[in-house]
Structures are given as C-alpha cells and as structure tokens.
Design a protein around this motif. Sequence first.
Motif, PDB file in Angstrom:
ATOM      1  N   ASN A   1     -86.306   5.476  15.778  1.00 43.12           N
ATOM      2  CA  ASN A   1     -85.085   6.121  16.251  1.00 43.12           C
ATOM      3  C   ASN A   1     -85.167   6.097  17.773  1.00 43.12           C
ATOM      4  OD1 ASN A   1     -83.082   7.833  17.166  1.00 43.12           O
ATOM      5  ND2 ASN A   1     -83.470   9.411  15.649  1.00 43.12           N
TER       6      ASN A   1
ATOM      7  N   CYS B   1     -85.423   9.305  19.878  1.00 45.58           N
ATOM      8  CA  CYS B   1     -86.574  10.203  19.689  1.00 45.58           C
ATOM      9  C   CYS B   1     -87.692   9.809  20.643  1.00 45.58           C
ATOM     10  CB  CYS B   1     -87.057  10.112  18.242  1.00 45.58           C
ATOM     11  SG  CYS B   1     -88.632  10.949  17.926  1.00 45.58           S
TER      12      CYS B   1
ATOM     13  N   GLU C   1     -84.242   0.120  13.127  1.00 48.08           N
ATOM     14  CA  GLU C   1     -83.568   1.379  13.440  1.00 48.08           C
ATOM     15  C   GLU C   1     -83.057   1.943  12.120  1.00 48.08           C
ATOM     16  OE1 GLU C   1     -80.914   1.603  16.777  1.00 48.08           O
ATOM     17  OE2 GLU C   1     -82.015  -0.001  17.825  1.00 48.08           O
TER      18      GLU C   1
ATOM     19  N   LEU D   1     -81.756   4.616  11.134  1.00 50.88           N
ATOM     20  CA  LEU D   1     -80.464   5.297  11.028  1.00 50.88           C
ATOM     21  C   LEU D   1     -79.341   4.298  10.779  1.00 50.88           C
ATOM     22  CD1 LEU D   1     -80.808   7.967  13.866  1.00 50.88           C
ATOM     23  CD2 LEU D   1     -80.958   8.342  11.394  1.00 50.88           C
TER      24      LEU D   1
ATOM     25  N   ARG E   1     -87.783  15.223   7.421  1.00 46.60           N
ATOM     26  CA  ARG E   1     -87.478  15.845   8.713  1.00 46.60           C
ATOM     27  C   ARG E   1     -86.688  17.119   8.450  1.00 46.60           C
ATOM     28  NH1 ARG E   1     -87.928  15.176  13.911  1.00 46.60           N
ATOM     29  NH2 ARG E   1     -86.332  15.931  15.333  1.00 46.60           N
TER      30      ARG E   1
ATOM     31  N   THR F   1     -81.946  19.283  10.834  1.00 53.61           N
ATOM     32  CA  THR F   1     -81.270  18.818   9.617  1.00 53.61           C
ATOM     33  C   THR F   1     -80.957  20.020   8.726  1.00 53.61           C
ATOM     34  OG1 THR F   1     -83.223  18.553   8.185  1.00 53.61           O
ATOM     35  CG2 THR F   1     -82.699  16.726   9.696  1.00 53.61           C
TER      36      THR F   1
ATOM     37  N   LYS G   1     -81.119  10.592   8.511  1.00 51.75           N
ATOM     38  CA  LYS G   1     -81.619  11.526   9.525  1.00 51.75           C
ATOM     39  C   LYS G   1     -82.665  12.470   8.929  1.00 51.75           C
ATOM     40  CE  LYS G   1     -78.078  15.060   8.910  1.00 51.75           C
ATOM     41  NZ  LYS G   1     -77.070  15.875   9.554  1.00 51.75           N
TER      42      LYS G   1
ATOM     43  N   GLU H   1     -88.441  11.707   8.610  1.00 53.32           N
ATOM     44  CA  GLU H   1     -89.226  12.009   9.815  1.00 53.32           C
ATOM     45  C   GLU H   1     -89.693  10.701  10.417  1.00 53.32           C
ATOM     46  OE1 GLU H   1     -89.702  13.711  12.501  1.00 53.32           O
ATOM     47  OE2 GLU H   1     -90.452  15.494  11.470  1.00 53.32           O
ATOM     48  N   ARG H   2     -89.726  10.648  11.717  1.00 58.65           N
ATOM     49  CA  ARG H   2     -90.060   9.410  12.408  1.00 58.65           C
ATOM     50  C   ARG H   2     -91.154   9.635  13.431  1.00 58.65           C
ATOM     51  NH1 ARG H   2     -85.007  12.046  14.122  1.00 58.65           N
ATOM     52  NH2 ARG H   2     -85.361  12.666  16.267  1.00 58.65           N
TER      53      ARG H   2
END
Length: 113
Positions: free
Chosen positions: A8, A11, A32, A34, A59, A63, A87, A90-91
């Motif tokens: 992301n 982030c 990516e 998203l 995540r 959220t 979304k 978790e990244r």
Amino acid sequence: MKATIWHNPGCGTSRNTLALLHEAGADVTVIEYLKTPPTAAKLAQLYADAGITPQQGLRVKGTDAVERGLPEADDASVLAAMVAAPKLIERPLVETAKGVRLCRPKERVLEIL
C-alpha cells in the motif's frame, strides 16, 4: 533474490519495507493489493506460510473489522471479508523463496531475505 510485496503506497511501513527490499538487491514484484486484491486462496496460503491466522493478518486500525466481529470470526469469513474489502488486509505481506512475513515492523522482512 525474488520477492513479492503486497503493498500500500500510502502506508509508511509498507514503503519502508519496499525500500529495505530494494536496498537488499531483491528483484521485487509490487502488487498494490487495494487495486488488485489477492484471492481468498492466495491469502490463506500466505498466512499459512507465514505461520499466522487470517485473524492475525486482519487490519483493525482504521477499519470496521471490530464492529463486524471479524477478529472472532472463522477463517473463511475473515478471508471473504478481506477479498471484498482489501483495506482489511494488514500490510505489507512479503513472500520470498525463504517464506512469507507480515512485515510489521519492517525489519521482519530481513528474516526471509
């Protein structure tokens, strides 16, 4: 070394992990998530390879995961929610030939380089 990062760009931790990969000379594929979310099967494989549950890859910050009861939900429900609303993932997740890590903190990526 080849590496794939589910990234992301908004982030800081994800950007810093990507920078570590580049500094290490990795041949990086950037996804990516998203824009191009992984499938439920791919997420399940990533979490299994990382040794974590889908709930641990959820995540919560920023959220509605808690309101939706996802931290206590079964794996299939969590994975389906993540695919429908990426979304919730978790990244960053990073995969190399040495394994998969949820790179929070970013230095966790060093374990698989």
